[in-house]
Motif scaffolding. Structure first.
Motif, PDB file in Angstrom:
ATOM      1  N   PRO A 180       0.594  -1.241   0.066  1.00  0.00           N
ATOM      2  CA  PRO A 180      -0.030   0.022   0.166  1.00  0.00           C
ATOM      3  C   PRO A 180       0.839   1.227  -0.032  1.00  0.00           C
ATOM      4  O   PRO A 180       0.490   2.155  -0.625  1.00  0.00           O
ATOM      5  CB  PRO A 180      -0.793  -0.071   1.174  1.00  0.00           C
ATOM      6  N   GLU A 181       2.072   1.133   0.738  1.00  0.00           N
ATOM      7  CA  GLU A 181       2.817   2.528   0.802  1.00  0.00           C
ATOM      8  C   GLU A 181       3.327   2.591  -0.815  1.00  0.00           C
ATOM      9  O   GLU A 181       3.508   3.923  -1.037  1.00  0.00           O
ATOM     10  CB  GLU A 181       3.937   2.221   1.725  1.00  0.00           C
ATOM     11  N   VAL A 182       3.738   1.728  -1.260  1.00  0.00           N
ATOM     12  CA  VAL A 182       4.287   1.747  -2.727  1.00  0.00           C
ATOM     13  C   VAL A 182       3.306   2.325  -3.496  1.00  0.00           C
ATOM     14  O   VAL A 182       3.488   3.224  -4.370  1.00  0.00           O
ATOM     15  CB  VAL A 182       4.956   0.754  -3.176  1.00  0.00           C
ATOM     16  N   MET A 183       1.955   1.656  -3.568  1.00  0.00           N
ATOM     17  CA  MET A 183       0.947   2.227  -4.311  1.00  0.00           C
ATOM     18  C   MET A 183       0.534   3.648  -3.800  1.00  0.00           C
ATOM     19  O   MET A 183       0.454   4.454  -5.050  1.00  0.00           O
ATOM     20  CB  MET A 183      -0.224   1.172  -4.223  1.00  0.00           C
ATOM     21  N   ALA A 184       0.610   4.228  -2.842  1.00  0.00           N
ATOM     22  CA  ALA A 184       0.128   5.505  -2.620  1.00  0.00           C
ATOM     23  C   ALA A 184       1.050   6.547  -3.009  1.00  0.00           C
ATOM     24  O   ALA A 184       0.980   7.509  -3.750  1.00  0.00           O
ATOM     25  CB  ALA A 184      -0.025   5.477  -1.259  1.00  0.00           C
ATOM     26  N   GLN A 185       2.473   6.021  -3.097  1.00  0.00           N
ATOM     27  CA  GLN A 185       3.409   6.864  -3.717  1.00  0.00           C
ATOM     28  C   GLN A 185       3.364   7.098  -4.941  1.00  0.00           C
ATOM     29  O   GLN A 185       3.406   8.286  -5.728  1.00  0.00           O
ATOM     30  CB  GLN A 185       4.904   6.458  -3.175  1.00  0.00           C
ATOM     31  N   GLN A 186       3.035   6.023  -5.881  1.00  0.00           N
ATOM     32  CA  GLN A 186       2.915   5.851  -7.321  1.00  0.00           C
ATOM     33  C   GLN A 186       1.771   6.779  -7.697  1.00  0.00           C
ATOM     34  O   GLN A 186       1.725   7.292  -8.757  1.00  0.00           O
ATOM     35  CB  GLN A 186       2.787   4.526  -7.470  1.00  0.00           C
ATOM     36  N   VAL A 187       0.863   6.613  -7.159  1.00  0.00           N
ATOM     37  CA  VAL A 187      -0.468   7.520  -7.268  1.00  0.00           C
ATOM     38  C   VAL A 187      -0.213   8.758  -7.215  1.00  0.00           C
ATOM     39  O   VAL A 187      -0.598   9.758  -8.118  1.00  0.00           O
ATOM     40  CB  VAL A 187      -1.744   7.142  -6.423  1.00  0.00           C
ATOM     41  N   MET A 188       0.544   9.227  -6.200  1.00  0.00           N
ATOM     42  CA  MET A 188       0.688  10.598  -5.825  1.00  0.00           C
ATOM     43  C   MET A 188       1.547  11.256  -7.036  1.00  0.00           C
ATOM     44  O   MET A 188       1.575  12.202  -7.617  1.00  0.00           O
ATOM     45  CB  MET A 188       1.512  10.849  -4.754  1.00  0.00           C
ATOM     46  N   GLU A 189       2.699  10.182  -7.208  1.00  0.00           N
ATOM     47  CA  GLU A 189       3.435  10.604  -8.466  1.00  0.00           C
ATOM     48  C   GLU A 189       2.760  10.766  -9.737  1.00  0.00           C
ATOM     49  O   GLU A 189       3.240  11.831 -10.566  1.00  0.00           O
ATOM     50  CB  GLU A 189       4.704   9.823  -8.401  1.00  0.00           C
ATOM     51  N   ALA A 190       1.798  10.246 -10.047  1.00  0.00           N
ATOM     52  CA  ALA A 190       1.196  10.312 -11.393  1.00  0.00           C
ATOM     53  C   ALA A 190       0.289  11.305 -11.225  1.00  0.00           C
ATOM     54  O   ALA A 190      -0.001  12.361 -12.477  1.00  0.00           O
ATOM     55  CB  ALA A 190       0.268   8.942 -11.561  1.00  0.00           C
ATOM     56  N   ARG A 265      -0.378  14.448 -16.058  1.00  0.00           N
ATOM     57  CA  ARG A 265       0.495  13.216 -16.828  1.00  0.00           C
ATOM     58  C   ARG A 265      -0.655  12.156 -17.248  1.00  0.00           C
ATOM     59  O   ARG A 265      -0.345  11.203 -17.623  1.00  0.00           O
ATOM     60  CB  ARG A 265       1.358  12.520 -16.038  1.00  0.00           C
ATOM     61  N   LEU A 266      -1.955  12.187 -16.850  1.00  0.00           N
ATOM     62  CA  LEU A 266      -3.056  11.298 -17.262  1.00  0.00           C
ATOM     63  C   LEU A 266      -3.995  11.784 -18.132  1.00  0.00           C
ATOM     64  O   LEU A 266      -4.676  11.060 -18.861  1.00  0.00           O
ATOM     65  CB  LEU A 266      -3.815  11.323 -15.702  1.00  0.00           C
ATOM     66  N   ILE A 267      -4.348  13.334 -18.409  1.00  0.00           N
ATOM     67  CA  ILE A 267      -5.320  13.654 -19.412  1.00  0.00           C
ATOM     68  C   ILE A 267      -4.172  14.694 -20.378  1.00  0.00           C
ATOM     69  O   ILE A 267      -3.494  15.441 -19.824  1.00  0.00           O
ATOM     70  CB  ILE A 267      -6.139  14.460 -18.819  1.00  0.00           C
ATOM     71  N   ASP A 268      -4.388  14.510 -21.461  1.00  0.00           N
ATOM     72  CA  ASP A 268      -3.706  15.225 -22.594  1.00  0.00           C
ATOM     73  C   ASP A 268      -3.805  16.751 -22.579  1.00  0.00           C
ATOM     74  O   ASP A 268      -5.118  17.112 -22.117  1.00  0.00           O
ATOM     75  CB  ASP A 268      -4.484  14.925 -24.013  1.00  0.00           C
ATOM     76  N   VAL A 269      -2.835  17.447 -22.212  1.00  0.00           N
ATOM     77  CA  VAL A 269      -2.989  18.765 -21.593  1.00  0.00           C
ATOM     78  C   VAL A 269      -3.625  19.654 -22.585  1.00  0.00           C
ATOM     79  O   VAL A 269      -4.149  20.693 -22.091  1.00  0.00           O
ATOM     80  CB  VAL A 269      -1.720  19.436 -21.369  1.00  0.00           C
ATOM     81  N   ARG A 270      -4.004  19.056 -23.724  1.00  0.00           N
ATOM     82  CA  ARG A 270      -4.678  20.041 -24.926  1.00  0.00           C
ATOM     83  C   ARG A 270      -6.043  20.040 -24.639  1.00  0.00           C
ATOM     84  O   ARG A 270      -7.233  20.656 -25.071  1.00  0.00           O
ATOM     85  CB  ARG A 270      -4.673  19.742 -26.103  1.00  0.00           C
ATOM     86  N   VAL A 271      -6.692  18.992 -23.727  1.00  0.00           N
ATOM     87  CA  VAL A 271      -8.090  18.756 -23.309  1.00  0.00           C
ATOM     88  C   VAL A 271      -8.740  20.156 -22.762  1.00  0.00           C
ATOM     89  O   VAL A 271      -9.775  20.499 -23.195  1.00  0.00           O
ATOM     90  CB  VAL A 271      -8.409  17.429 -22.764  1.00  0.00           C
ATOM     91  N   ALA A 272      -8.333  20.530 -21.837  1.00  0.00           N
ATOM     92  CA  ALA A 272      -8.774  21.670 -20.928  1.00  0.00           C
ATOM     93  C   ALA A 272      -9.077  22.702 -22.018  1.00  0.00           C
ATOM     94  O   ALA A 272     -10.052  23.237 -22.006  1.00  0.00           O
ATOM     95  CB  ALA A 272      -7.956  22.106 -19.678  1.00  0.00           C
ATOM     96  N   PRO A 273      -8.169  23.286 -22.572  1.00  0.00           N
ATOM     97  CA  PRO A 273      -8.377  24.601 -23.414  1.00  0.00           C
ATOM     98  C   PRO A 273      -9.671  24.086 -24.396  1.00  0.00           C
ATOM     99  O   PRO A 273     -10.288  25.009 -24.772  1.00  0.00           O
ATOM    100  CB  PRO A 273      -7.149  24.486 -24.132  1.00  0.00           C
ATOM    101  N   ASP A 289       3.183  23.915 -13.960  1.00  0.00           N
ATOM    102  CA  ASP A 289       3.788  23.365 -12.753  1.00  0.00           C
ATOM    103  C   ASP A 289       2.881  22.714 -11.728  1.00  0.00           C
ATOM    104  O   ASP A 289       3.073  22.289 -10.548  1.00  0.00           O
ATOM    105  CB  ASP A 289       4.857  23.870 -12.019  1.00  0.00           C
ATOM    106  N   VAL A 290       1.571  22.354 -12.479  1.00  0.00           N
ATOM    107  CA  VAL A 290       0.589  21.742 -11.659  1.00  0.00           C
ATOM    108  C   VAL A 290       0.303  20.513 -12.372  1.00  0.00           C
ATOM    109  O   VAL A 290       0.212  20.505 -13.645  1.00  0.00           O
ATOM    110  CB  VAL A 290      -0.520  22.559 -11.570  1.00  0.00           C
ATOM    111  N   GLY A 291       0.048  19.271 -11.922  1.00  0.00           N
ATOM    112  CA  GLY A 291      -0.493  18.182 -12.493  1.00  0.00           C
ATOM    113  C   GLY A 291      -2.147  18.033 -12.384  1.00  0.00           C
ATOM    114  O   GLY A 291      -2.934  18.930 -12.913  1.00  0.00           O
ATOM    115  N   HIS A 292      -2.522  16.794 -12.392  1.00  0.00           N
ATOM    116  CA  HIS A 292      -3.869  16.357 -12.636  1.00  0.00           C
ATOM    117  C   HIS A 292      -4.997  16.662 -11.577  1.00  0.00           C
ATOM    118  O   HIS A 292      -6.103  16.579 -11.913  1.00  0.00           O
ATOM    119  CB  HIS A 292      -3.825  14.830 -12.825  1.00  0.00           C
TER     120      HIS A 292
END
Length: 324
Positions: A180-190, A265-273, A289-292
């Motif tokens: 679980p600790e590894v999964m939580a870190q992976q989710v945060m990084e994504a 890193r999860l949604i194409d950055v062109r989608v919001a515009p 400098d902000v993610g998902h």
């Protein structure tokens, strides 16, 4: 489309890290839905509803909902199969949208200020399009509206799983192999561009959420089937027919705020515009400098943009009253 307005930071409550807002289970249409309430602190607060993304939960809105309590009386729901809600029979955008509609009707709080992140953004667009009477304003954070180049998403690595019969079993096996600790870190990084913005308390809460997922036998199936449903929605959106999310977005009449992170890193950055260009009455805020999950990573910036939208709506209403 026009740029979003950021209201001054001093209009928000002082910085704090509230615990997750209290939750309760509600029996609705024969299934249990979990909802968290963020009570208003202002006398004229209006109802708001927050809808999380794929793999998320109502806890994803803790900070933003707390910052907006002077203006909004918030509720955040766990979608079927996620958080603490019971699993559903089907996991598609239309089915989730119908659950959100039923919740607004059941709670008798509409029209609401509707918020959606990622999958929750796609769901919220559909709700606003098919039931405009239930939506006062719409705020979309990294909405998962359709795009076809999955090389622009970490989720693209999951596509082969969808072709495997009963791929949810493989997903469940994979889940059991990762601590679980590894999964939580992976989710945060994504999801987050700058992990230093996430405090220790939020990290611990994310870990507890992961542990809950490990205990829920239905979680892996819910995740895979929801991802399959979302990909199917993406593909149908580029085919003729009334179910296209892009076509639905063009019919949204609610004043809309669209927020995107340039390091998503999860949604194409062109989608919001593109979403802001398609929805008629829209405002766009792109964050460097902000993610998902901007509502988690930079909640005060998101709250300032929401206050800008609410202030604009209040000013328009006052002008209409004076003209009348």
């Amino acid at each position: 489309m026009k740029p979003a307005i950021l209201r001054p930071d001093h209009l928000l409550p002082a910085h704090s890290v509230p615990p997750p807002w209290p939750g309760r289970t509600v029996r609705l249409d024969g299934a249990t839905t979990y909802v968290r309430d963020t009570p208003a602190t202002g006398p004229d607060a209006e109802p708001a509803l927050y809808v999380h993304g794929l793999g998320g939960s109502s806890q994803n809105w803790t900070d933003l909902a707390g910052l907006l309590t002077d203006r909004l009386d918030g509720q955040a729901i766990d979608l079927p199969g996620f958080g603490r809600s019971e699993p559903g029979r089907r996991y598609t955008v239309p089915v989730f949208a119908e659950r959100v509609i039923r919740w607004i009707e059941y709670s008798d709080r509409g029209p609401v200020h509707l918020f959606g992140n990622s999958l929750g953004g796609a769901i919220s667009v559909r709700v606003a399009a098919v039931r405009p009477d239930l939506v006062r304003t719409l705020t979309l954070v990294s909405p998962a509206l359709p795009f076809l180049d999955f090389r622009r998403s970490l989720q693209g690595r999951m596509l082969p799983l969808l072709a495997i019969p009963r791929g949810e079993r493989l997903a469940a096996w994979r889940l059991a192999q990762v601590a679980p600790e590894v999964m939580a870190q992976q989710v945060m990084e994504a999801c987050v561009a700058d992990l230093s913005r996430i405090c220790d308390q939020r990290r611990q809460e994310a870990l507890e959420e992961i542990r809950i997922r490990y205990q829920a036998e239905h979680y892996a199936a819910a995740y895979v089937r929801t991802f399959r449903g979302l990909v199917s929605t993406f593909l149908r959106s580029y085919l003729p027919g009334s179910g296209s999310l892009w076509r639905l977005a063009r019919t949204v009449s609610a004043p809309t705020l669209v927020i995107g992170g340039r390091q998503d890193r999860l949604i194409d950055v062109r989608v919001a515009p593109q979403t802001a260009r398609v929805i008629p009455d829209s405002r766009l805020l792109m964050l460097d400098d902000v993610g998902h999950v901007a509502q988690l990573e930079v909640p005060r910036l998101v709250a300032r943009a929401v206050l800008g939208l609410l202030t604009e709506m209040g000013d328009s209403a006052r002008r209409a009253d004076l003209a009348g």
